[in-house]
Structures are given as structure tokens and as C-alpha cells.
Scaffold this motif. Structure first.
Motif, PDB file in Angstrom:
ATOM      1  N   ASN A  42       0.877  -1.140  -0.170  1.00  0.00           N
ATOM      2  CA  ASN A  42      -0.145  -0.107   0.071  1.00  0.00           C
ATOM      3  C   ASN A  42       0.660   1.230   0.021  1.00  0.00           C
ATOM      4  O   ASN A  42       1.745   1.195   1.006  1.00  0.00           O
ATOM      5  N   MET A  43       0.451   2.300  -0.964  1.00  0.00           N
ATOM      6  CA  MET A  43       1.136   3.532  -0.891  1.00  0.00           C
ATOM      7  C   MET A  43       0.777   4.265   0.151  1.00  0.00           C
ATOM      8  O   MET A  43       1.434   5.317   0.544  1.00  0.00           O
ATOM      9  N   THR A 149      -7.286   1.080  -0.529  1.00  0.00           N
ATOM     10  CA  THR A 149      -6.150   2.055  -0.933  1.00  0.00           C
ATOM     11  C   THR A 149      -5.076   0.897  -1.739  1.00  0.00           C
ATOM     12  O   THR A 149      -4.290   1.387  -2.359  1.00  0.00           O
ATOM     13  N   HIS A 150      -5.198  -0.519  -1.389  1.00  0.00           N
ATOM     14  CA  HIS A 150      -4.370  -1.483  -1.954  1.00  0.00           C
ATOM     15  C   HIS A 150      -4.637  -1.436  -3.296  1.00  0.00           C
ATOM     16  O   HIS A 150      -3.923  -1.347  -4.172  1.00  0.00           O
ATOM     17  N   SER A 153      -3.500   1.728  -4.859  1.00  0.00           N
ATOM     18  CA  SER A 153      -2.180   1.827  -5.142  1.00  0.00           C
ATOM     19  C   SER A 153      -1.922   1.095  -6.630  1.00  0.00           C
ATOM     20  O   SER A 153      -0.879   1.381  -7.289  1.00  0.00           O
TER      21      SER A 153
END
Ligand SMILES: [Zn+2]
Length: 300
Positions: A42-43, A149-150, A153
Motif C-alpha cells: 500500500n502506498m 487503498t491497496h 495503489s
């Protein structure tokens, strides 16, 4: 996700001895079980999950007909927050805010950071509190495994994210810089945060089942409900299936997980509060007609 059982007999004996030693210490045992749940790369930082979730939730609150009923809202928030205390991985970082959408479609979805929406029809279709708890626990699985959000990303990396990665490595302490975060917020909920992979669904199932068990609910209730809505209300669960593609071997996976969670016990299935809230929503005026762009489903 699964415990590796083959070719590790000696390890398993040792592990079994350790687990037996820990049976008297339920808190530690929960910790051991939690270890199998790992989010993907994840970013974003967990704080940024909350930030993008909050911004998108503000938009969703404007776009969808949110049910304005203090009793229903309080019940769903109490249930959801109680369940959230059993989720693995960074649960204290998230907001855990629940709203009910006044919609005839059976659906629920989670934005990053713990902003969870449950459709009114989901409460109406659930046969008992454990089934509703199963849906919510599944959504909480998406939150703590950070699937939104993964996925975002992955999208950023695929869409020439090297520049963003450059910014990321430029001293932001391993998380996104402000500008990159702006561009992600601009992606909107539909494009990035709600399209879960089958793998993510499997993981949300596993977390949801785990949470049900830890909270004292029948851990079979989550998949039971998914089966019921697909068989009984196929037209009303199209959006659910689109947001939550059915993982392969869903039932088999959950059936294999449950014995690993611990001994069968006297599980809770229902509560008077659930029955009261279900009756309350069933007797409300019908939901507003969906706006044209929101009703992709044929028929109604
Ligand atoms: Zn899901």
C-alpha cells in the motif's frame, strides 16, 4: 491465508503444544490468530485511508439517500463498533462510522478508513442479527485489510505511477505526498475503492468470519446470508455482486476456517434490538426512486 498443514508435522506439534499452553490466556490466543491476516502492499498510510475515506464519504452522503432515523442509525453504529473491536490489524486507527442507505437494493460497502454504508434492504433481508453482523464484519474486513487503498495503489502504479513513486520516495516517510494524495482523492469512489478482487473478497470473508466468532456470533451466518440473497433476491443483489465478486470456493473456505478459530460454543444468532429495528424499517415508507444514473439494474 490458510494455515499450511501439509509437510509441517513437527512444526504443527510444537504449535499445538504452544496453543494448548495458551488456552488459559484468551487474549494471547486471539493475538496468535490475528497474525494470519496481512494486508497487501500500500502506498497510503492508515491515516491517509481515513483522509481519503472521509472525503469520499462526504460525497457519498450527498449522492445517496441516507436514511435519517436516529434509532436505526444508533443501532447500526453500536453493532458495527462492537464488531470493530474484534477486527485484526490497526483497528484503532480507523473511524468506524456507519450509515444506512434508503435503498431497495441489498448492498453494503466500505470506504477506506472505516466509513461503512449498509442499505436498508440488507437489514430487511437479514433473518437475524448474526447475518447482519456478518455483512458488517465482512465490510470491516475490507477496511482493516485496506483493500480500497491497496487497489488504488495498484491502479496508480499501473497508470504510469513512476512519477508518483518518485514523489513518494522523496522524503515523505514512506507514504504519499500531498499532491499525489490530491490526485487519488480525485479518482472518486467508484473507480478505485469499491472494485474488490476475488482475492480481496476471500480475505474479507476470512476476517468477517473471524470477527463473528470472536464477537460470539454464529460464524456461519455471513456466508449463509450471501447465499440467501443470491438465491432469493437475485435482482436486488446485482450491485452487491458487482462490488463484491464471489470468491472461488467461498463456502468451502469458510467451512475450513471455522474449526481453526476454536471450539464450537453457544453462539448468538439474534437480539430483540435487531428485531425491533428490522420491524421499524419494514414499516417505513418505501425508499425513494433511484436517480437515473444510479439504476443500472434492469427491471426496477
Ligand atoms: Zn466484499
Amino acid at each position: 491465508m490458510r494455515f499450511a498443514t501439509k509437510n509441517h508435522n513437527r512444526t504443527n506439534v510444537t504449535l499445538a503444544a504452544v496453543l494448548v499452553a495458551l488456552v488459559g490466556l484468551p487474549g494471547i490466543l486471539v493475538g496468535v490468530q490475528e497474525l494470519k491476516f496481512k494486508p497487501g502492499w500500500n502506498m497510503f498510510s492508515p491515516q491517509q485511508d481515513v483522509q481519503v475515506g472521509r472525503e469520499n464519504a462526504a460525497q457519498v452522503d450527498k449522492d445517496l439517500p441516507i436514511l435519517q432515523d436516529a434509532t436505526v442509525e444508533r443501532y447500526v453504529n453500536e453493532l458495527g463498533r462492537r464488531l470493530s473491536t474484534y477486527t485484526p490489524n490497526n483497528r484503532d486507527e480507523y473511524v468506524w462510522r456507519f450509515k444506512v442507505v434508503n435503498s431497495p437494493d441489498i448492498n453494503a460497502f466500505a470506504l477506506p478508513g472505516g466509513f461503512i454504508y449498509v442499505n436498508r434492504a440488507t437489514i430487511e433481508a437479514a433473518q437475524d442479527e448474526a447475518q447482519l453482523a456478518g455483512v458488517i464484519a465482512h465490510e470491516e474486513g475490507h477496511v482493516v485489510m485496506r483493500h480500497g487503498t491497496h487497489q488504488a495503489s495498484n491502479m496508480m502504479l499501473a497508470k504510469g505511477g513512476l512519477g508518483i513513486l518518485g514523489g513518494l520516495l522523496g522524503g515523505q516517510g514512506g507514504s504519499l505526498g500531498g499532491q499525489a494524495l490530491e490526485s487519488i482523492v480525485g479518482l472518486g469512489v467508484n473507480s478505485a475503492f469499491l472494485h474488490n478482487s476475488r482475492q480481496a473478497e476471500s480475505q474479507a470473508d476470512a476476517v468477517g468470519t473471524y470477527v463473528l466468532y470472536q464477537a460470539g456470533y454464529d460464524p456461519h451466518a455471513m456466508v449463509q446470508f450471501f447465499q440467501i440473497i443470491e438465491q432469493k433476491y437475485p435482482q436486488r443483489s446485482l450491485q452487491w455482486l458487482s462490488d463484491h465478486p464471489n470468491p472461488e470456493n467461498r463456502i468451502k473456505n469458510v467451512d475450513e476456517e471455522i474449526p481453526q478459530l476454536g471450539a464450537a460454543k453457544q453462539w448468538q444468532t439474534d437480539s430483540p434490538d435487531f428485531e425491533a429495528v428490522k420491524k421499524r424499517v419494514l414499516t417505513m415508507p418505501p425508499p425513494p426512486k433511484p436517480r437515473p444514473q444510479a439504476s443500472a439494474a434492469p427491471g426496477r
